[in-house]
Each structure stands twice: as structure tokens, then as C-alpha cells.
Design an enzyme around this catalytic site. Structure first.
Site, PDB file in Angstrom:
ATOM      1  N   GLU A 167       0.827  -1.221   0.000  1.00 59.24           N
ATOM      2  CA  GLU A 167       0.000   0.000   0.000  1.00 59.24           C
ATOM      3  C   GLU A 167       0.853   1.259   0.000  1.00 59.24           C
ATOM      4  OE1 GLU A 167      -2.714   1.096  -0.807  1.00 59.24           O
ATOM      5  OE2 GLU A 167      -3.159  -1.000  -1.132  1.00 59.24           O
TER       6      GLU A 167
HETATM    7  C1  LIG Z   1       2.611  -9.725   0.008  1.00 57.92           C
HETATM    8  C2  LIG Z   1       2.383  -8.562  -0.917  1.00 57.92           C
HETATM    9  C3  LIG Z   1       1.083  -8.209  -1.239  1.00 57.92           C
HETATM   10  C4  LIG Z   1       0.856  -7.160  -2.140  1.00 57.92           C
HETATM   11  N1  LIG Z   1      -0.430  -6.866  -2.540  1.00 57.92           N
HETATM   12  C5  LIG Z   1      -0.620  -6.016  -3.578  1.00 57.92           C
HETATM   13  C6  LIG Z   1      -1.910  -5.858  -4.181  1.00 57.92           C
HETATM   14  O1  LIG Z   1      -2.905  -6.433  -3.735  1.00 57.92           O
HETATM   15  N2  LIG Z   1      -2.015  -5.060  -5.281  1.00 57.92           N
HETATM   16  C7  LIG Z   1      -0.951  -4.411  -5.816  1.00 57.92           C
HETATM   17  O2  LIG Z   1      -1.111  -3.741  -6.822  1.00 57.92           O
HETATM   18  N3  LIG Z   1       0.278  -4.511  -5.241  1.00 57.92           N
HETATM   19  C8  LIG Z   1       0.469  -5.292  -4.149  1.00 57.92           C
HETATM   20  N4  LIG Z   1       1.715  -5.434  -3.594  1.00 57.92           N
HETATM   21  C9  LIG Z   1       2.803  -4.622  -4.099  1.00 57.92           C
HETATM   22  C10 LIG Z   1       3.245  -3.557  -3.097  1.00 57.92           C
HETATM   23  O3  LIG Z   1       2.269  -2.544  -2.995  1.00 57.92           O
HETATM   24  C11 LIG Z   1       4.612  -3.029  -3.548  1.00 57.92           C
HETATM   25  O4  LIG Z   1       5.546  -4.072  -3.273  1.00 57.92           O
HETATM   26  C12 LIG Z   1       5.022  -1.752  -2.852  1.00 57.92           C
HETATM   27  O5  LIG Z   1       4.171  -0.707  -3.230  1.00 57.92           O
HETATM   28  C13 LIG Z   1       6.469  -1.349  -3.174  1.00 57.92           C
HETATM   29  O6  LIG Z   1       6.780  -1.507  -4.526  1.00 57.92           O
HETATM   30  P1  LIG Z   1       8.083  -2.350  -4.946  1.00 57.92           P
HETATM   31  O7  LIG Z   1       8.021  -3.623  -4.204  1.00 57.92           O
HETATM   32  O8  LIG Z   1       8.153  -2.406  -6.410  1.00 57.92           O
HETATM   33  O9  LIG Z   1       9.290  -1.533  -4.366  1.00 57.92           O
HETATM   34  P2  LIG Z   1      10.035  -0.304  -5.106  1.00 57.92           P
HETATM   35  O10 LIG Z   1       9.038   0.641  -5.645  1.00 57.92           O
HETATM   36  O11 LIG Z   1      11.037  -0.856  -6.026  1.00 57.92           O
HETATM   37  O12 LIG Z   1      10.769   0.378  -3.867  1.00 57.92           O
HETATM   38  C14 LIG Z   1      11.964  -0.128  -3.290  1.00 57.92           C
HETATM   39  C15 LIG Z   1      12.434   0.833  -2.198  1.00 57.92           C
HETATM   40  O13 LIG Z   1      12.702   2.122  -2.764  1.00 57.92           O
HETATM   41  C16 LIG Z   1      11.934   3.120  -2.143  1.00 57.92           C
HETATM   42  N5  LIG Z   1      11.470   4.060  -3.157  1.00 57.92           N
HETATM   43  C17 LIG Z   1      10.955   3.792  -4.374  1.00 57.92           C
HETATM   44  N6  LIG Z   1      10.645   4.922  -5.009  1.00 57.92           N
HETATM   45  C18 LIG Z   1      10.956   5.934  -4.200  1.00 57.92           C
HETATM   46  C19 LIG Z   1      10.862   7.344  -4.294  1.00 57.92           C
HETATM   47  N7  LIG Z   1      10.334   7.947  -5.347  1.00 57.92           N
HETATM   48  N8  LIG Z   1      11.279   8.081  -3.239  1.00 57.92           N
HETATM   49  C20 LIG Z   1      11.778   7.479  -2.133  1.00 57.92           C
HETATM   50  N9  LIG Z   1      11.899   6.155  -1.992  1.00 57.92           N
HETATM   51  C21 LIG Z   1      11.476   5.387  -3.007  1.00 57.92           C
HETATM   52  C22 LIG Z   1      10.759   2.384  -1.481  1.00 57.92           C
HETATM   53  O14 LIG Z   1      10.253   3.082  -0.363  1.00 57.92           O
HETATM   54  C23 LIG Z   1      11.406   1.059  -1.106  1.00 57.92           C
HETATM   55  O15 LIG Z   1      12.038   1.175   0.133  1.00 57.92           O
HETATM   56  C24 LIG Z   1       1.947  -6.446  -2.668  1.00 57.92           C
HETATM   57  C25 LIG Z   1       3.256  -6.797  -2.301  1.00 57.92           C
HETATM   58  C26 LIG Z   1       3.472  -7.856  -1.465  1.00 57.92           C
HETATM   59  C27 LIG Z   1       4.898  -8.248  -1.161  1.00 57.92           C
END
Ligand SMILES: Cc1cc2nc3c(=O)[nH]c(=O)nc-3n(C[C@H](O)[C@H](O)[C@H](O)COP(=O)(O)OP(=O)(O)OC[C@H]3O[C@@H](n4cnc5c(N)ncnc54)[C@H](O)[C@@H]3O)c2cc1C
Length: 596
Positions: free
Chosen positions: A440
Site C-alpha cells: 500500500e
Molecule cells: C505480500 C504482498 C502483497 C501485495 N499486494 C498487492 C496488491 O494487492 N495489489 C498491488 O497492486 N500490489 C500489491 N503489492 C505490491 C506492493 O504494494 C509493492 O511491493 C510496494 O508498493 C512497493 O513496490 P516495490 O516492491 O516495487 O518496491 P520499489 O518501488 O522498487 O521500492 C523499493 C524501495 O525504494 C523506495 N522508493 C521507491 N521509489 C521511491 C521514491 N520515489 N522516493 C523514495 N523512496 C522510493 C521504497 O520506499 C522502497 O524502500 C503487494 C506486495 C506484497 C509483497
């Protein structure tokens, strides 16, 4: 063993003694609701969650979900529990009556959610996602979509999912590639691959309604070119029953650290039939309705975990015999004292306790204001309420999930090695609660939302709903003997918050990286000050009542003890947060990227 008794007495305190529940019951939408009804509903919810969901928590974790030929099977007992959940009407609790819901305040819905998350976080995700999807559909769906889908989702027969994430795009949704092509009949064909979709496929409901972000061919690049589509797993027939299978398939489920009974799915959309929700290219606006609801819901996950961690750790600390009290044996008849006598164990127990009670008090304040934002009597009242909820949504999401995880970790520490091994179930709480800080929108992104989007609009207008009551409380209670030093502590922390707010506004305007560098500490600072305000109010309510002998005396004395602990041992953190914010970005940004 995870130990859990629904915290009904504290919920009642928060609703009717700390906050003014009658503020809600005077609204037309809730004219048939009163505190007694709320109490009865929560009592029943407490029974369902502790008797049906809790026993499935450890077994669900061990068994996990299975995927075979595109079909996901949830762990043993989940289907039956979901059936009971729907039949008892829990899915409809705070849903709108015009579509078959019971129309109770969201405040009560959130307290039920807390108990669900405390007893079975994995289970909670299924109805949680449905609830969020309904919010977006209610606000942005056409009348036809609402009439067809909402009643089935409210009854729980059909569930919802939220499809944003793709392999190359998580936080930065502007990168998403899923496509939607308009058809002559007004529908769309959606194609693309989504990952990490909670409740994307499972065997609990007869249909799954995916809300999918995708891009139309003529869409502007980036975040401004995203639209939202409703894509059902089964296309409804004329009579509303699920018909032909749509072009969406579960191609994999994630093997993950925790919430193993929640299916986290990879979904392939292949020319799937979909309907536009809201206006073309305005999908983020519609999706934000769902995301904001989910963000509050995820915050409540943190609260639920904090409560079950606390209760489990207390039960263990009273039984586990190790060492003698530093003040001399307290239980001389036993071979050793129970560990609850040791100051360091009490440090952990009290921290978990104030985490849970504080978050419950703050969560209820935000939830009640959310109800006013939806159903308030006039425009001004609704707008003020919306401002406050907008400000506090990232705070609830990030602070509560941080504190929930902290509590789960402290529970393991309280159990010692017996916490680290699987037998007692507290290591599951650590694994389960970790995701809440990530999904989220990570907690870092919540902090950026707070400083970047929630502070600046209308010259900081969103802050009024928080700052004005705190300032008024300090002014009114400076001489209040019941509060003693507390008001001074609150005034000091609030002063630091005001200084930090001004500093971020000033420096952030010149250099956005300064705001980014301060964001996470600022979110915690504003969160702790909000909690401090509520603890001071708690004491003002509890002290007079604690003098009266009776069954509640221990409850009120306990509240006062919690408040004192918060002021002595948690609030001082605000001073260091302020210093960190003041230090600015320099040391954080000094190294070149390739020097890491
Ligand atoms: C168990 C699970 C359930 C999930 N359920 C859903 C779901 O139902 N629907 C759905 O659509 N998604 C879902 N997700 C996805 C989840 O919302 C994302 O994993 C999350 O939003 C982070 O995206 P990412 O994993 O690609 O990390 P990234 O976006 O790659 O981020 C990696 C790190 O970089 C930081 N970062 C990235 N961009 C910036 C920025 N601009 N400024 C500062 N810091 C930044 C982040 O804070 C993080 O620490 C789920 C994930 C998991 C693991």
C-alpha cells in the site's frame, strides 16, 4: 500460543469516554445507531474473531495457499470461516444500505478489522481488499456497475482485488504497461501482467472483481495516462450470476516471508473484458479512493498485531519462571520469579501496551472523522473532516505498522528463544506484520506523501484539525492538577513539531530533497505528538474515575499507568526526532552514488 481476548473494554473507553461517539449518532445516516448497539456488535465480532479466526491462524501459516492449474486453494478451514463471516453479515457491516449494507459507522468497521487482523491477518486481506474495491466503485463506478456488483460484494459472494503492481513498476505506477483497448459496445479489452496481487485468485468467493490500472492507446505518458477498469473473473450473466470465464488467469503465487494464507498472485490479463471506472486517464484519482481506504486498513493491521503481541507476551511473562526480582524474591514459594517482575521485561510489555492502546485511540479518532467526512451535516463540517483524514492517513498507515512490527519483535524478545522457534506462534507475528510496512505504498512513501502532498495545500490547512485541538488543550489544561507535568511535556513536543513543520516548509520549498530527507522522522514526530495529546486527554478522563471503587478502578488506573509510561519512556523520542530533522540532508546525501 497466540493469546487473544478482544479488547472490548478499551474499545468502549475509546468510543464513548475518550471520544464522543454521540457526535456520530446525531448524524442522520446513523440515527438508528447508539453506543449500546456498537458494544453488542463488537462483542459478537470479538467472539467470531477469537473463536473462528484465531484457531486458523497458525494452521493457515503452516499450510499456506496452493496453486494448481490456475486454481488457488486456501488453507483448511478458511472457506468455512469465510462462509460464516458472510452469513453473519460481517462483510456488510459498514457498507451502504442502498446496496444491501448495514450502514453502521466505519468506526465500528475499523474496530472489527482490528480484531480480524489481530487474530488472522491473512484472512483479513480477503474482505479487506473487497472493502477497498467497493469504495472506489461506489465513488467512481457508473450506476449500472454499482447496481450489478456492489450488492454481491457487500454480501461477500463476490470479492475484490486491486491490480496495480507490475514486475518493473511498484512505487512508480507511471511506468505501468498493461493496456486497454476500447470496443464498439463501450467495454474494453485489457491485456498485461500484474504481480503481487493479494486475493487475486482464491476459492473463498464465487467471483473475483479485479480493479485494474491500465493504459489506453492515446494516453499521455506517465501517471497522468492511467485509467481504471473493472475486470471480473467470471462475466456476469443477464440474471447477475457468474457466467463465462473472463481472460484472466493466475500464473503463479508468491512464496513469501509471512501472511502465507493470503494468496499473493501473479495475474495474466489476456484480452479480458473490462469496464471503465471513472473518466479515461483519471484512473489514479479513482484508485486513490481505494488506496486511501486500504492505507487506513493496513494501519489497522499494525494495531491488531500490536494487541495480540502484547497479550501473548503478557501471558508468557506471567508464567515463565526465570531469576529473582532485583528487589528480592516476589514469589518465594516458586523456584524462581515469573519474568514479569523484571524491569527490562516490563519495559517491553509496557511499550507493546502503549503501542496498542495509543494506536486504538488515534485510529478511532481518524475513523470517526472519516464517518463525519462521509456523512457530516454540512459542507464545511465534511471538508474539515476530509482535511484531517487526508493528513492522518499516511500517519496511521506508517506509524501503526511500524509500531505493530516493533511490538511483534518485542513479543519474540519477551519469549526469548521460545519466541524464535515456531511452537509458540509469536515469530509468525513478526513475519506476518513485516509486509504492512511495505505494501500500500512503503512507509517511506507514506512519509513523502505527508510532507509533499498533505502539508502544503491551502497554506497547511490540513494541519488545523490536529494542531488547533492540541493548542486549545494545552491552553485549557496548563493549570490542571490532574495532568501535572504532562502538559509541559506535551507543550514541548508540540513546539518541536511546529518548528519542524515550519522548517520543512521553508527548506523543502527551496530544495525538495530537504523535505525528502526529513519525511520519515517527521511522520513519526507528528504521530507521537498526536498520541501524546490523546494520552493526556486519557488521563484527564481516567483520573477522576479511578478514585471510585468498583470493577473499573483497575482499568482506569491501568490507563493512567500507560499514559505515564508513554510520557516518560516514549515521548522523549520526539526531541531526537527534531534534532534529526534539523540536521537536514547534508550527511545523507554526501556520498556519491558509486561510493556506496
Ligand atoms: C505480500 C504482498 C502483497 C501485495 N499486494 C498487492 C496488491 O494487492 N495489489 C498491488 O497492486 N500490489 C500489491 N503489492 C505490491 C506492493 O504494494 C509493492 O511491493 C510496494 O508498493 C512497493 O513496490 P516495490 O516492491 O516495487 O518496491 P520499489 O518501488 O522498487 O521500492 C523499493 C524501495 O525504494 C523506495 N522508493 C521507491 N521509489 C521511491 C521514491 N520515489 N522516493 C523514495 N523512496 C522510493 C521504497 O520506499 C522502497 O524502500 C503487494 C506486495 C506484497 C509483497
Amino acid at each position: 500460543m497466540q493469546t487473544y481476548t478482544p479488547p472490548l473494554r478499551d474499545m468502549k473507553f475509546v468510543l464513548t469516554e475518550l471520544h464522543d461517539f454521540s457526535r456520530l449518532t446525531t448524524l442522520e445516516a446513523f440515527s438508528e445507531v447508539d453506543a449500546d448497539l456498537a458494544e453488542t456488535v463488537l462483542e459478537e465480532g470479538g467472539k467470531f474473531t477469537s473463536e473462528v479466526l484465531l484457531p486458523l491462524n497458525a494452521s493457515g501459516d503452516r499450510e499456506g495457499c496452493r496453486l494448481e492449474n490456475g486454481v488457488v486453494t486456501t488453507p483448511k478451514g478458511f472457506r468455512e470461516a469465510y462462509r460464516q463471516f458472510c452469513e453473519a453479515g460481517w462483510s456488510a457491516l459498514s457498507a451502504p444500505p442502498e446496496f444491501g449494507g448495514q450502514g453502521l459507522p466505519e468506526t465500528i468497521g475499523m474496530m472489527l478489522s482490528e480484531m480480524i487482523c489481530a487474530t488472522n491477518l491473512s484472512f483479513g486481506l480477503y474482505p479487506g481488499l473487497t472493502g477497498g474495491a467497493m469504495v472506489a466503485l461506489r465513488k467512481y463506478g457508473s450506476d449500472e456497475l454499482k447496481a450489478l456488483y456492489l450488492p454481491k460484494m457487500i454480501s461477500g459472494e463476490w470479492s475484490g482485488s486491486m491490480c496495480l503492481t507490475e514486475a518493473h513498476c511498484g512505487t512508480d505506477l507511471g511506468l505501468l504497461r498493461t493496456k486497454a483497448v476500447p470496443q464498439e459496445d463501450g467495454t474494453y479489452r485489457v491485456s498485461g501482467a500484474k504481480i503481487f496481487i493479494s486475493a487475486g485468485e482464491h476459492d473463498l468467493s464465487e467471483n473475483i472483481i479485479h480493479l485494474v490500472l491500465a493504459r489506453l492507446a492515446d494516453a499521455p505518458a506517465g501517471i497522468k495516462g492511467i485509467s481504471l477498469f473493472l475486470v471480473p473473473k467470471y462475466l456476469p450473466r443477464e440474471d447477475g450470476t457468474p457466467g463465462e470465464r473472463n481472460g484472466v488467469l493466475c500464473t503463479g503465487i508468491e512464496h513469501k516471508m509471512g501472511i502465507k494464507a493470503s494468496a499473493t498472485c501473479q495475474l495474466a490479463f489476456d484480452d479480458a473484458k473490462g469496464w471503465l471506472v471513472g473518466a479515461p486517464h483519471k484512473g489514479m484519482q479513482a484508485m486513490f479512493a481505494m488506496m486511501n481506504a486500504e492505507r487506513l486498513g493496513v494501519g489497522i493491521q499494525g494495531l491488531g498485531i500490536a494487541e495480540v503481541s502484547y497479550q501473548s507476551a503478557v501471558a508468557y511473562a506471567k508464567e515463565r519462571l526465570q531469576g529473582r526480582s532485583l528487589a528480592g524474591a516476589k514469589y518465594p514459594a516458586l523456584p524462581a520469579d515469573p519474568i514479569v517482575v523484571h524491569p527490562d521485561v516490563r519495559r517491553m510489555l509496557m511499550t507493546m501496551r502503549v503501542n496498542a492502546e495509543g494506536c486504538r485511540a488515534l485510529g478511532a479518532w481518524v475513523a470517526m472523522t472519516l464517518d463525519v467526512a462521509e456523512h457530516g451535516a454540512d459542507e464545511r463540517q465534511r471538508r474539515d473532516a476530509e482535511d484531517f483524514v487526508a493528513l492522518m492517513t499516511p500517519v496511521v498507515k506508517a506509524l501503526f505498522t511500524d509500531l505493530g512490527f516493533e511490538s511483534a519483535n518485542l513479543a519474540v524478545q519477551t519469549y526469548g528463544g521460545h519466541g524464535y522457534i515456531a511452537d509458540h506462534g509469536v515469530e509468525q507475528l513478526v513475519r506476518d506484520s513485516r509486509i504492512a510496512m511495505i505494501y500500500e505504498g512503503t512507509n517511506g512513501i507514506q512519509a513523502l506523501d505527508l510532507v509533499g502532498r498533505k502539508l502544503p495545500p491551502h497554506m497547511g490547512r490540513n494541519l488545523r484539525g490536529l494542531f488547533h485541538p492540541i493548542a486549545a488543550f494545552i491552553a485549557e489544561n496548563k493549570e490542571n492538577p490532574l495532568l501535572g507535568e504532562m502538559v509541559t511535556g506535551l507543550e514541548r513536543a508540540f513546539g518541536a513539531l511546529q518548528l519542524a513543520t515550519g522548517q520543512i516548509a521553508e527548506r523543502g520549498m527551496k530544495d525538495p530533497e530537504e523535505a525528502g530527507a526529513a519525511a520519515t522522522d517527521y511522520l513519526r514526530l507528528i504521530g507521537l505528538v498526536s498520541l501524546a495529546y490523546l494520552w493526556a486527554r486519557t488521563v484527564a478522563v481516567a483520573v477522576p474515575k479511578s478514585f471510585a471503587a468498583g470493577p473499573d478502578q483497575a482499568f482506569y488506573s491501568g490507563k493512567i499507568a500507560s499514559a505515564r509510561f508513554f510520557y516518560d519512556r516514549v515521548l522523549p523520542e520526539t526531541a531526537s526526532l527534531y534534532l534529526k530533522i534539523k540536521a537536514g540532508k547534508a550527511s545523507m546525501m554526501a556520498l556519491a552514488d558509486d561510493a556506496f
